[in-house]
Design a protein around this motif. Structure first.
Motif: not given
Lengths: 238, 173
Positions: A121-132
């Protein structure tokens, strides 16, 4: 007696799992301070490693130490522990994207080539934080479900603006998620990420920390630094 | 030193919470009632080469269990499934254990080890797992004697516990 104590201390420090990482900290916009472990290295790459709700296992700590020895700087961030959140997968959904972006920017500011690695589930904050943002990302059996009820189509969390990401998806084959991996890839690709898949044969999720690990899983768990180094090379960022 | 102390306290607190949550999740596997819809198709070949079609089990209550030999909770509940089969031996009841992502050889080797004699159906390409939209293992379905889906359970259970047996028996007309 003093000598014996000194020998004991020396042995403890020499024990690989106990090699000290440096504590580093970052004030967050939320007012919290994120304390994380930093394995400094002189090479040109930095790995920002985000733990699942289960935190870091001894094998993962040791892998970070070994990677640093090879010149790859490693920052290990355990949001759940740092922010005293309940150790549940959904806790990671509550990490503010701005806070994730802050630690990513701090890592990027080292001037080294940035890689991110997240489990489950750590993928979720990582992907949200990497927008653009541009980054090379390794996702180990990511859990991106919004809802997954038997007999119904699963819903994946919506992500946007992943068009500058190169993602290497690492999927242990002995996993209930394996039949659904193409749907998972499609969910990431719908947010414009470039996704590649690496299937991990004869392994189960969390193979590096399982109490019931097979001989092969134990061996691979001890080789985590080798594997990570190899996977970093496999991303299309190189 | 201050940092170390704070970190240790945080770790202890997390571990404590983890313990509680793991206990909670261990008992969290609960049967979810379904609306009695017809199940997806299930036509598969058993370990002995016999063709099994769910539609042909009409008149029996059927437990359809999706499992894998590498899945610890699946392994843990298997002996209780075998005991359930024995407990309901006098009733029209069947177990179809779908070995998700496993071939006949893998499934046979495992089932021999756990000494189970219910019907095992290898699903090597996970096609049936996908058709039934199973996202976690084990996942089990209870189909009533009219061939309707009545319950789903994601996670393991003790299948021969009184409450579970009673739930299954309630599916007989």
């Amino acid at each position: 007696m003093k000598c014996a104590v000194r020998i004991c201390v020396a042995l403890l420090l020499a024990w690989p799992g106990l090699a000290p990482a440096l504590d580093a900290s970052l004030p967050l916009a939320s007012g919290e301070t994120l304390v994380f472990d930093r394995q400094a290295a002189t090479g040109s790459k930095i790995l920002l490693w985000v733990a699942s709700e289960r935190g870091f296992s001894p094998n993962e700590r040791e892998a970070a130490r070994q990677l640093a020895e090879r010149g790859i700087e490693v920052w290990q961030v355990d949001w759940v522990n740092a922010l005293l959140l309940p150790p549940l997968p959904r806790s990671l959904d509550h990490i503010a994207p701005g806070d994730m972006r802050a630690i990513t920017e701090q890592a990027r500011a080292t001037g080294k080539q940035l890689f991110l690695y997240a489990t489950a589930r750590a993928a979720v904050p990582v992907l949200r934080g990497l927008e653009n943002q541009q980054a090379c990302v390794l996702l180990m059996h990511p859990n991106l479900y919004a809802r997954a009820d038997a007999l119904a189509d699963a819903d994946y969390l919506p992500f946007t603006g992943l068009n500058k990401l190169n993602i290497l998806l690492l999927q242990p084959m002995r996993s209930a998620a394996t039949p659904w991996i193409s749907n998972q890839m499609a969910a990431l690709e719908s947010a414009s990420a470039i996704v590649r898949l690496r299937k991990l044969a004869q392994l189960r999720e969390g193979f590096w920390r399982r109490e019931d690990a097979t001989r092969f899983e134990s061996d691979q768990g001890l080789r985590l630094a080798d594997l990570l180094s190899q996977w970093m090379d496999e991303t299309s960022c190189n | 030193m201050q940092l170390i102390t704070t970190k240790s306290l945080l770790t202890c607190a997390s571990l404590l919470m983890a313990g509680i949550c793991f206990s909670a999740s261990a008992s969290a596997a609960e049967f979810r009632k379904l609306d009695g819809a017809l199940p997806p198709a299930l036509t598969m070949t058993g370990l002995d080469g016999t063709r099994h079609e769910l539609a042909n089990y009409r008149g029996k209550v059927v437990l359809i269990n999706f499992w894998a030999s590498w899945c610890p909770p699946c392994r843990e509940e298997m002996p209780s499934m075998q005991r359930l089969k024995q407990k309901l031996a006098n009733k029209p009841f069947a177990i179809l254990a779908v070995a998700s992502g496993e071939d006949a050889q893998e499934a046979a080797a495992f089932i021999k080890r756990v000494k189970a004699d219910f019907t095992v159906l290898p699903d090597p390409d996970a096609a049936v797992t996908k058709r039934w939209k199973v996202y976690g293992l084990p996942t089990s379905f209870l189909v009533d004697a009219n061939g309707r889906l009545r319950y789903v359970l994601t996670g393991a259970t003790e299948w021969d516990e009184a409450e579970t047996v009673q739930r299954i028996e309630s599916l007989y007309p």
